[in-house]
Design a protein around this motif. Structure first.
Motif, short mmCIF file in Angstrom:
data_model
loop_
_atom_site.label_atom_id
_atom_site.label_comp_id
_atom_site.label_asym_id
_atom_site.label_seq_id
_atom_site.Cartn_x
_atom_site.Cartn_y
_atom_site.Cartn_z
N ALA A 46 13.14 36.65 -4.48
CA ALA A 46 11.83 37.63 -3.29
C ALA A 46 10.78 37.43 -4.16
CB ALA A 46 12.43 39.19 -3.09
N PHE A 47 10.38 38.07 -5.56
CA PHE A 47 8.52 37.50 -6.01
C PHE A 47 8.42 35.89 -5.67
CE2 PHE A 47 6.60 36.77 -9.37
CZ PHE A 47 5.78 37.46 -9.85
N ILE A 48 9.93 35.20 -6.12
CA ILE A 48 9.14 34.31 -5.81
C ILE A 48 8.77 33.20 -5.02
CG2 ILE A 48 10.14 31.28 -6.04
CD1 ILE A 48 12.46 31.96 -8.38
N ILE A 49 9.21 33.89 -3.81
CA ILE A 49 8.71 33.97 -1.93
C ILE A 49 7.58 34.18 -1.97
CG2 ILE A 49 9.28 33.89 0.24
CD1 ILE A 49 12.19 33.83 -0.18
N LEU A 50 6.59 35.37 -2.46
CA LEU A 50 5.97 36.28 -2.65
C LEU A 50 4.81 34.78 -2.94
CD1 LEU A 50 6.57 39.89 -2.79
CD2 LEU A 50 5.56 38.89 -0.97
N TYR A 51 5.21 35.01 -4.55
CA TYR A 51 4.61 34.54 -5.06
C TYR A 51 3.84 32.58 -4.79
CZ TYR A 51 3.88 30.56 -8.88
OH TYR A 51 3.46 29.21 -9.51
N LEU A 52 5.12 32.01 -4.07
CA LEU A 52 4.69 31.26 -3.38
C LEU A 52 3.59 31.17 -2.23
CD1 LEU A 52 7.94 29.24 -3.17
CD2 LEU A 52 6.07 28.49 -4.87
N VAL A 53 3.90 32.03 -1.18
CA VAL A 53 2.95 32.44 -0.62
C VAL A 53 1.78 32.61 -1.02
CG1 VAL A 53 2.84 33.65 1.58
CG2 VAL A 53 4.62 33.35 1.43
N CYS A 54 1.29 33.41 -1.91
CA CYS A 54 0.05 33.61 -2.81
C CYS A 54 -0.33 32.33 -3.17
CB CYS A 54 0.09 34.72 -3.47
SG CYS A 54 0.50 36.69 -3.24
N ILE A 55 0.44 31.28 -3.52
CA ILE A 55 -0.54 30.49 -4.12
C ILE A 55 -0.76 29.63 -2.67
CG2 ILE A 55 0.30 28.06 -4.97
CD1 ILE A 55 0.40 30.29 -7.03
N LEU A 56 -0.33 29.51 -2.11
CA LEU A 56 -0.23 28.63 -0.43
C LEU A 56 -1.61 29.33 0.20
CD1 LEU A 56 1.07 25.84 0.12
CD2 LEU A 56 1.77 26.73 1.98
N LEU A 57 -1.98 30.52 -0.11
CA LEU A 57 -2.34 31.30 1.98
C LEU A 57 -4.01 32.10 0.51
CD1 LEU A 57 -1.05 33.46 3.74
CD2 LEU A 57 -1.59 31.57 3.86
N VAL A 58 -4.16 31.63 -0.23
CA VAL A 58 -5.17 32.19 -0.81
C VAL A 58 -5.30 31.55 -2.41
CG1 VAL A 58 -5.90 34.47 -2.63
CG2 VAL A 58 -4.10 34.95 -0.83
N LEU A 228 0.14 38.12 -6.98
CA LEU A 228 -1.07 37.65 -6.42
C LEU A 228 -1.44 37.35 -7.65
CD1 LEU A 228 -3.43 37.46 -4.16
CD2 LEU A 228 -4.00 40.12 -4.56
N GLY A 229 -0.99 38.88 -8.53
CA GLY A 229 -1.93 38.58 -9.07
C GLY A 229 -1.37 36.82 -10.84
N GLN A 230 -0.24 37.18 -10.26
CA GLN A 230 1.23 35.83 -11.08
C GLN A 230 -0.20 34.64 -10.52
OE1 GLN A 230 2.05 34.93 -13.86
NE2 GLN A 230 2.87 33.44 -13.74
N ALA A 231 -0.80 34.92 -8.89
CA ALA A 231 -1.20 33.53 -8.82
C ALA A 231 -2.48 32.85 -8.82
CB ALA A 231 -0.82 33.19 -6.83
N GLY A 260 -5.57 20.05 -5.13
CA GLY A 260 -4.34 19.71 -4.35
C GLY A 260 -3.42 19.57 -5.30
N TRP A 261 -3.58 18.12 -6.14
CA TRP A 261 -2.69 17.78 -7.56
C TRP A 261 -2.96 19.04 -8.73
CZ3 TRP A 261 0.23 14.70 -8.42
CH2 TRP A 261 0.03 13.17 -7.36
N ILE A 262 -3.36 19.81 -8.93
CA ILE A 262 -3.59 20.69 -10.04
C ILE A 262 -2.14 21.93 -9.09
CG2 ILE A 262 -4.74 22.46 -10.90
CD1 ILE A 262 -7.54 21.12 -10.06
N VAL A 263 -2.79 22.62 -8.30
CA VAL A 263 -1.82 23.45 -7.66
C VAL A 263 -0.29 22.90 -7.69
CG1 VAL A 263 -1.33 25.36 -5.70
CG2 VAL A 263 -3.72 24.85 -6.24
#
Ligand code: TRP
Length: 462
Positions: A46-58, A228-231, A260-263
């Motif tokens: 569940a944490f991984i999913i939140l993290y991925l959403v934060c990476i992409l959207l924020v 979010l903080g981790q992202a 894009g490459w870095i992320v």
């Protein structure tokens, strides 16, 4: 409008070098040390999913925004923001966002250096052969012994800061560029190797379940804030590190493509780190919620028992140290660039002052884990934990919020479009602009309010 500015600190020799340097900044202890233990402590999938959403959207949109500011300003974050604000005829107080970043950088590097020091120590232990046939109790004991020793912690913290000082003072370019080119691919290969090893262990199934089957009951406002903080932390966003690296990016290179490459590379590395570590955790019966000691306790056990483990152990911890160093440098660079600009231009002096101050704060962070462990800065948090929590979960998202707002609303859209060179990708540009203006800031605000419980108050809840 002004002429194109050029950087007084020099430029990367190509766009590829920028990608490597920024990936070197992004990929670090945040991926290999912090990500796995946060996943372990906060409910796995569940944490991984939140993290991925934060990476992409924020994360991705703000990375593009930060590089844009850096490349337009061509100075330290403080001065880039001031110059761009001047260009737009708005208040130069926007440079305060740069100052916020400098403070956040001080706080982060002070505890980061302590952990970087642990990586050095483990490299040294690997060399001594300390992991041979180590049991899980002994591995825990080795880590606890290190952390409990003020002398050891401070010694290795000091060495880590000296290394950073030498590199940043020397004016990064040549040595760093070459180191990053050589070592980042090696780190990647080794990680893939460890994942393959993890695949053969008995704990692999449990690890996959842990990483893939979300248990959303583990999620509350606090956990969302951590993701979010981790992202921000893992992408080096929100304090000017990526901005200052962007200031050295040649004009001919594409900002969105590089970003894009870095992320992408950073996210892949974090997921690989999880895939390397959790199978071992479950195989040897450790707790995934073990905390900051997770990598340092698990990996020596593997290296102690696999063929070629002695050699691989050395390689891994040397690379972990390198990854920590290439990230640590970028935490130092914004303040050093600013001080160089603000003073007589002596980078060495600037680096000595900044590194010296951070070293002092790092002593407090290091001692808070042992000699001063009774002292709490925040409820339940010593100096180390408080520095980590406040800088990552509050200051970085706040810095990112201001960056998104500045680029999305304050810079003229035409000049941003020109910097991003988007004529062939007009729709993508508009999508990015929309996310940067509305979605990213709203997400950050929402998560803040929710985590602090203010949302309940605002909505008139009980
Ligand atoms: N991103 C690095 C890591 O994951 C740490 C880091 C380097 C950082 N520069 C930063 C974090 C700037 C926040 C801000 O290890």
């Amino acid at each position: 409008m002004n002429e194109k500015r050029s950087s007084v600190h020099g430029e990367w020799s190509s766009g590829l070098i920028f990608i490597l340097a920024a990936t070197g900044s992004a990929v670090g202890l945040g991926n290999l040390w912090r990500f796995p233990y946060l996943v372990g402590e906060n409910g796995g999938a569940a944490f991984i999913i939140l993290y991925l959403v934060c990476i992409l959207l924020v994360g991705l949109p703000i990375m593009i925004a930060e590089v844009t500011i850096g490349r337009k300003g061509r100075r330290s974050p403080i001065n880039s923001l001031r110059l761009l604000a001047r260009d737009e005829g708005i208040t130069e107080r926007w440079s305060l966002v740069g100052w916020l970043g400098v403070v956040a950088g001080f706080m982060i590097l002070s505890f980061y250096s302590v952990v970087g020091g642990w990586s050095f120590f483990y490299g040294f232990e690997a060399l001594k052969g300390s992991f041979t046939d180590i049991t899980s109790d002994q591995a825990s004991g080795l880590f606890e012994g290190l952390v409990a020793s003020p002398g050891l912690v401070l010694l290795w913290h000091t060495l880590f800061m000296i290394v950073l000082f030498i590199i940043v003072a020397a004016g990064v370019k040549k040595g760093l560029q070459r180191a990053v080119t050589l070592l980042m691919p090696l780190l990647f290969l080794l990680l893939v190797g460890l994942v393959v090893y993890g695949f053969t262990t008995a704990g692999f199934g449990d690890a996959m379940a842990f990483m893939l089957q979300p248990d959303f009951s583990a999620i509350d406002g606090g956990v969302v804030l951590m993701a979010l903080g981790q992202a921000f932390f893992t992408l080096s966003l929100g304090m000017g590190a990526i901005m200052v690296y962007g200031a050295y990016l040649p004009q001919s290179e594409s900002v969105p493509v590089s970003s894009g490459w870095i992320v992408g590379m950073d996210t892949l590395t974090a997921l690989l780190a999880g895939l390397a570590i959790f199978p071992i955790v479950f195989t040897v019966g450790l707790e995934p919620g073990e905390g900051p000691g997770l990598v340092f306790v698990t990996l020596p056990i593997v290296f102690g028992e696999i063929p070629l483990g002695y050699l691989l152990g050395i390689v891994f911890f040397v690379l972990l140290s390198v990854a920590a160093v290439t990230s640590g440098m970028s935490l130092l660079e914004p303040a050093v660039a600013y001080l160089t600009e603000a003073s007589d231009g002596s980078r060495v002096k600037a680096a000595a002052i900044v590194a010296g101050l951070i070293w002092l704060l790092g002593i407090a962070a290091g001692l808070s884990l042992n000699a001063w462990s009774g002292f709490h800065l925040l409820p339940d948090m010593g100096i180390f934990d408080a520095l980590e929590y406040v800088s990552s979960n509050i200051m970085l998202p706040l810095g990112g919020l201001f960056v998104a707002f500045f680029v999305g609303w304050k810079l003229r859209t035409v000049s941003v479009a020109k910097e991003l060179d988007t004529h062939n990708h007009h729709r993508l540009f508009l999508l990015w602009l929309y996310v940067t203006r509305f979605v990213a800031p709203a997400a950050v605000l929402f998560i803040f309010l929710q985590a602090t419980g203010l949302l309940g108050l605002l909505s008139g809840g009980e």
